[in-house]
Motif scaffolding. Structure first.
Motif, PDB file in Angstrom:
ATOM      1  N   SER A  69      40.293 -45.008   8.813  1.00  0.00           N
ATOM      2  CA  SER A  69      41.455 -45.788   9.235  1.00  0.00           C
ATOM      3  C   SER A  69      42.142 -45.223  10.479  1.00  0.00           C
ATOM      4  N   ARG A  74      48.070 -49.025  16.360  1.00  0.00           N
ATOM      5  CA  ARG A  74      48.838 -50.104  16.976  1.00  0.00           C
ATOM      6  C   ARG A  74      50.140 -49.535  17.508  1.00  0.00           C
ATOM      7  N   GLU A  77      51.002 -45.940  16.781  1.00  0.00           N
ATOM      8  CA  GLU A  77      51.242 -45.586  15.381  1.00  0.00           C
ATOM      9  C   GLU A  77      49.966 -45.867  14.576  1.00  0.00           C
ATOM     10  N   ILE A  79      47.564 -46.867  11.596  1.00  0.00           N
ATOM     11  CA  ILE A  79      47.781 -47.767  10.466  1.00  0.00           C
ATOM     12  C   ILE A  79      47.602 -46.963   9.183  1.00  0.00           C
ATOM     13  N   ASP A  80      48.284 -47.395   8.137  1.00  0.00           N
ATOM     14  CA  ASP A  80      48.171 -46.671   6.871  1.00  0.00           C
ATOM     15  C   ASP A  80      46.941 -47.139   6.108  1.00  0.00           C
ATOM     16  N   SER A  83      46.759 -50.688   4.597  1.00  0.00           N
ATOM     17  CA  SER A  83      46.522 -51.813   5.511  1.00  0.00           C
ATOM     18  C   SER A  83      45.082 -51.851   5.994  1.00  0.00           C
ATOM     19  N   PHE A  84      44.258 -51.003   5.474  1.00  0.00           N
ATOM     20  CA  PHE A  84      42.885 -50.855   5.935  1.00  0.00           C
ATOM     21  C   PHE A  84      41.924 -51.051   4.764  1.00  0.00           C
ATOM     22  N   SER A  91      40.654 -56.414   7.871  1.00  0.00           N
ATOM     23  CA  SER A  91      42.079 -56.351   8.196  1.00  0.00           C
ATOM     24  C   SER A  91      42.367 -56.692   9.645  1.00  0.00           C
ATOM     25  N   TRP A  95      46.015 -57.157  12.512  1.00  0.00           N
ATOM     26  CA  TRP A  95      46.348 -56.131  13.491  1.00  0.00           C
ATOM     27  C   TRP A  95      46.121 -56.560  14.921  1.00  0.00           C
TER      28      TRP A  95
END
Length: 97
Positions: A69, A74, A77, A79-80, A83-84, A91, A95
């Motif tokens: 990930s 984005r 930052e 992505i956590d 969110s992946f 995903s 994004w």
């Protein structure tokens, strides 16, 4: 001393579109960073410059160091992991910049 017969061009690649891809790079504003050294710092500088102009910036890097990930970022930052799901492609629509 070796010399080139002709200047390098992209003409040889013009007929490689047998799959019907067209020119997707023309439809999405992008910066493609290549080379041996300095890709990470160049990408960071380009990201900072574009964000300073008020643009939303997505960055894809490879290879990952610790987690898959971390390849997608984005606006500087990461992505956590939530969110992946399963990889970047499921995903991806969430994004887009």
């Amino acid at each position: 001393m070796p010399s080139r017969r002709a200047l390098p061009t992209l003409e040889r690649n013009a007929g490689l579109d047998g799959g019907g891809w067209g020119d997707p790079q023309e439809s999405i504003p992008s910066v493609h960073v290549t080379g041996t050294n300095g890709k990470g710092s160049t990408s960071a500088m380009v990201t900072a410059l574009l964000m300073a102009q008020g643009l939303s910036v997505g960055t894809f890097t490879s290879p990952n160091l610790h987690r898959v990930s971390e390849r997608l970022v984005r606006n500087a930052e990461p992505i956590d992991d939530e969110s992946f799901p399963g990889g970047p492609w499921p995903s991806w629509p969430r994004w887009r910049c």
